[in-house]
Scaffold this active site. Structure first.
Site, mmCIF file in Angstrom:
data_model
loop_
_atom_site.group_PDB
_atom_site.id
_atom_site.type_symbol
_atom_site.label_atom_id
_atom_site.label_comp_id
_atom_site.label_asym_id
_atom_site.label_seq_id
_atom_site.Cartn_x
_atom_site.Cartn_y
_atom_site.Cartn_z
ATOM 1 N N ASP A 28 0.855 -1.201 0.000
ATOM 2 C CA ASP A 28 0.000 0.000 0.000
ATOM 3 C C ASP A 28 0.879 1.234 0.000
ATOM 4 O O ASP A 28 1.902 1.270 0.705
ATOM 5 C CB ASP A 28 -0.836 0.085 1.300
ATOM 6 C CG ASP A 28 -1.833 -1.043 1.439
ATOM 7 O OD1 ASP A 28 -2.065 -1.735 0.447
ATOM 8 O OD2 ASP A 28 -2.359 -1.212 2.560
ATOM 9 N N CYS B 148 -25.284 1.982 27.090
ATOM 10 C CA CYS B 148 -25.197 3.362 26.611
ATOM 11 C C CYS B 148 -26.495 3.802 25.945
ATOM 12 O O CYS B 148 -27.481 4.012 26.636
ATOM 13 C CB CYS B 148 -23.982 3.517 25.702
ATOM 14 S SG CYS B 148 -23.387 5.207 25.716
ATOM 15 N N MET C 105 -29.226 1.896 27.328
ATOM 16 C CA MET C 105 -29.801 2.336 28.605
ATOM 17 C C MET C 105 -30.745 3.514 28.362
ATOM 18 O O MET C 105 -31.839 3.576 28.915
ATOM 19 C CB MET C 105 -28.718 2.761 29.594
ATOM 20 C CG MET C 105 -29.354 3.270 30.894
ATOM 21 S SD MET C 105 -28.238 4.018 32.086
ATOM 22 C CE MET C 105 -28.803 5.711 32.025
ATOM 23 N N HIS D 5 -19.716 1.524 28.900
ATOM 24 C CA HIS D 5 -19.503 0.392 27.979
ATOM 25 C C HIS D 5 -18.729 -0.734 28.677
ATOM 26 O O HIS D 5 -17.496 -0.765 28.627
ATOM 27 C CB HIS D 5 -18.713 0.853 26.755
ATOM 28 C CG HIS D 5 -19.506 1.738 25.850
ATOM 29 N ND1 HIS D 5 -20.254 1.238 24.811
ATOM 30 C CD2 HIS D 5 -19.684 3.077 25.845
ATOM 31 C CE1 HIS D 5 -20.851 2.243 24.194
ATOM 32 N NE2 HIS D 5 -20.525 3.365 24.794
ATOM 33 N N GLU E 225 -18.314 -3.647 27.763
ATOM 34 C CA GLU E 225 -17.665 -4.555 26.798
ATOM 35 C C GLU E 225 -16.192 -4.240 26.593
ATOM 36 O O GLU E 225 -15.456 -5.066 26.062
ATOM 37 C CB GLU E 225 -18.411 -4.552 25.458
ATOM 38 C CG GLU E 225 -18.267 -3.310 24.595
ATOM 39 C CD GLU E 225 -19.288 -2.213 24.909
ATOM 40 O OE1 GLU E 225 -19.814 -2.185 26.043
ATOM 41 O OE2 GLU E 225 -19.534 -1.362 24.026
HETATM 42 N N1 GLN Z 1 -26.022 8.799 21.369
HETATM 43 C C1 GLN Z 1 -25.944 8.653 22.773
HETATM 44 C C2 GLN Z 1 -25.175 9.783 23.436
HETATM 45 O O1 GLN Z 1 -24.421 10.468 22.801
HETATM 46 C C3 GLN Z 1 -25.376 7.304 23.140
HETATM 47 C C4 GLN Z 1 -23.960 7.104 22.706
HETATM 48 C C5 GLN Z 1 -23.516 5.666 22.768
HETATM 49 O O2 GLN Z 1 -24.331 4.754 22.818
HETATM 50 N N2 GLN Z 1 -22.225 5.428 22.731
HETATM 51 O O3 GLN Z 1 -25.298 9.994 24.612
#
Ligand code: GLN
Length: 559
Positions: free
Chosen positions: A148, A382, A385, A508, A510
């Site tokens: 590349d 996130c 929720m 998060h 995860e």
């Molecule tokens: N859009 C939402 C916020 O900005 C959730 C962001 C997300 O899920 N990472 O608060």
């Protein structure tokens, strides 16, 4: 000074350089060496923060709030280290630094060039990884494929780097493809020879070749590759397809890659053992006792990489429950009517991940309502929720039109909104809460049962928050705010009391799960999903498809 290992890739992309680098780190770490891994990405974006997940895949967030390539996720999952900003360097960052210096007049009128200014800045970035830290080995993975145009400055930089630190302190590992041609019934070494040839043209002679292949590479093919690519035969390592990505460190170690690395880098050889990794991770992943099916209802479900850490964390939860997790990926944009919910029949858990688009909302709300009413274990992350809050407001608290102000600024019930101080920031991205934040957990909650500790730290990447005006109303209706910021102002976790396992978090989880130490929320989510599976679909709970631990069903519903 640490020893440096550089990992490049050839022939085609997606050969798994990230997993190969992480696996080598794992093997070295098992010997008691302190290892750091770094990713160099050739694209011109400063970081992937604003890149479309369709192009880039998941954006992985580190404790210090850096938005990085998903390979950092592999690095953290395989090793014990946590990484940060310095472990991810893009061409965009390199050029940005050089141009800022040029504008300040730091180059004193000199002509600014790729060599030496860009290459020197790349070399600084490689050294910065272990500044103030004591690493024995630094592994640097170079993104892209050899040949590349974009990756040339990086390759020139590592060529110079080796010249500066010496052969006994640096090593080049090249990952290539040895394809099997069905019609001829043969494995072909020519693409590898060409790829190594291209590397040699730029002055890099690989020391070790990792040969990705579908079939076993016999001694004669190894000898041929060794001869034509100018490496020792024991440095030709087979990287055959495996059923679980967590087998890769075992497969490499079995072939003695660690002996070759130690010998070439003059590191005293200690055997090191991956026994617990094999016992606690690989053996369970390959031969689980149970099977559990969960749905991930998101926007980018057709992409393997967009929710990478979530899929991996679900599997970690599976390992903790001795079960195979079958993931049914459901595109939320296609969930429009109550009728379309039939795709959720037969699942024992529902997960709604993060996201940013208004289009994905309504389908997610339908899936959450289904989980809440049918008492199916639910994990919201996130945006997941925030959607759970909106769903509860609309359908339990009768707040018609409740929404997040991200999606409707004029909603009569802004249950999710920006904080006052965030409203004042004009630059998009500035009000984003990124990286690790502390959270306090209330006793007698599902969150407490999962974490068993009062203070936790989790990673965030969002702008909007739960609107505290509504806390009391939610509480009275049976929502527990099981995790809040230490000053009590930010809602970090909610759960529904009258439900076997309904929990959602603003952060998060995860990004902090590991195969041998599943994140507490994923562990508990899968444990309750398995309970649900055993109670409602007992036959399938006992039918793991043993050799396909990562089996997935992708369902995209068409109206
Ligand atoms: N859009 C939402 C916020 O900005 C959730 C962001 C997300 O899920 N990472 O608060």
């Amino acid at each position: 000074m640490p020893k440096y290992i550089f990992v490049t890739g050839g022939v085609v992309s997606s050969l798994g350089k990230g997993i190969a680098s992480a696996s080598i780190a794992k093997i070295l770490e098992a010997k008691g060496l302190k290892v750091a891994i770094q990713k160099l990405d050739p694209y011109l974006n400063v970081d992937p923060g604003m890149m479309d997940p369709y192009q880039h895949g998941e954006i992985y967030v580190t404790d210090d709030g850096a938005e990085t390539d998903l390979d950092l996720g592999h690095y953290e999952r395989y090793t014990h280290s946590t990484y940060g900003r310095e472990n991810s360097l893009t061409s965009g960052q390199v050029y940005h630094k050089v141009i800022m210096k040029e504008r300040r007049g730091d180059y004193l009128g000199g002509t600014v060039q790729v060599v030496p200014h860009i290459t020197d800045t790349i070399k600084d970035g490689i050294r910065d990884v272990s500044k103030g830290k004591r690493h024995d080995v630094v592994i640097t993975e170079i993104g892209g494929t050899v040949g590349d145009i974009e990756s040339l400055p990086f390759l020139e930089a590592i060529r110079q780097f080796r010249h500066e630190v010496g052969r006994e302190n640096s090593l080049f590992i090249h990952l290539t493809l040895v394809p099997f041609i069905k019609a001829a019934g043969e494995l072909k070494t020519k693409p590898t020879q060409h790829s190594v040839g291209t590397l040699r043209e730029i002055g890099i002679q690989p020391d070790i070749l990792l040969c990705r292949t579908e079939k076993k590479i016999g001694q004669s093919i190894k000898a041929k590759i060794a001869l034509f690519c100018n490496v020792d035969i024991e440095s030709v390592i087979e990287a055959r397809d495996v059923s679980s990505i967590y087998e890769v460190p075992l497969a490499f170690k079995e072939q003695g890659i660690d002996k070759v690395i130690c010998q070439k880098l003059r590191i005293e050889y200690k055997a090191g053992s991956l026994h617990t990794w094999k016992k606690d991770v690989v053996d369970i992943a390959l031969r689980p006792r149970f099977s559990v099916k969960v749905a991930v209802v998101g926007k980018y479900t057709e992409l393997q990489d967009a929710y990478k850490s979530i899929y991996e964390s679900l599997r970690h939860g599976g390992i903790a429950s001795d079960s195979q997790v079958i993931i049914k990926r459901i595109n939320s944009e296609k969930l429009k009517t109550a009728r379309s919910l039939h795709v959720l029949k037969g699942v024992a858990g529902i997960l709604v991940p993060g996201g940013f688009g208004v289009k994905e909302i309504e389908g997610k709300l339908l899936a959450i309502q289904f989980a809440r009413e049918k008492k199916i274990p639910f994990l919201g992350i996130c945006l997941g929720m925030q959607c759970a809050v909106v769903e509860f407001a609309r359908n339990v608290l009768n707040m018609k039109g409740a929404n997040s102000t991200e999606f409707n600024k004029k909603t009569p019930f802004p249950v999710i909104s920006l904080l006052e101080e965030q409203e004042k920031t004009k630059i998009p991205g500035d009000a984003m809460r990124r990286g690790a934040y502390p959270c306090e957990i209330k006793k007698d909650t599902k969150a407490w049962k999962a974490y068993k500790t009062e203070q936790i730290s989790e990673r965030h990447r969002h702008r909007y928050e739960f609107n505290n005006t509504y806390r009391e109303k939610f509480q009275k209706a049976g929502v527990k705010f099981s995790g809040v910021s230490p000053n009590g102002k930010l809602v970090e976790m909610i759960e529904i009391e009258d439900h076997p396992w309904f929990l959602a978090c603003q952060f998060h989880p995860e990004f902090k799960s590991k195969p041998d130490r599943a994140h507490p929320l994923f562990r508990e989510f899968i444990a309750s999903a398995l309970e649900y599976q055993k109670a409602n679909f007992p036959k399938s709970a006992l039918e793991p498809v043993a050799t396909r631990p990562d089996s997935e069903e992708k369902i995209i519903i068409h109206e």
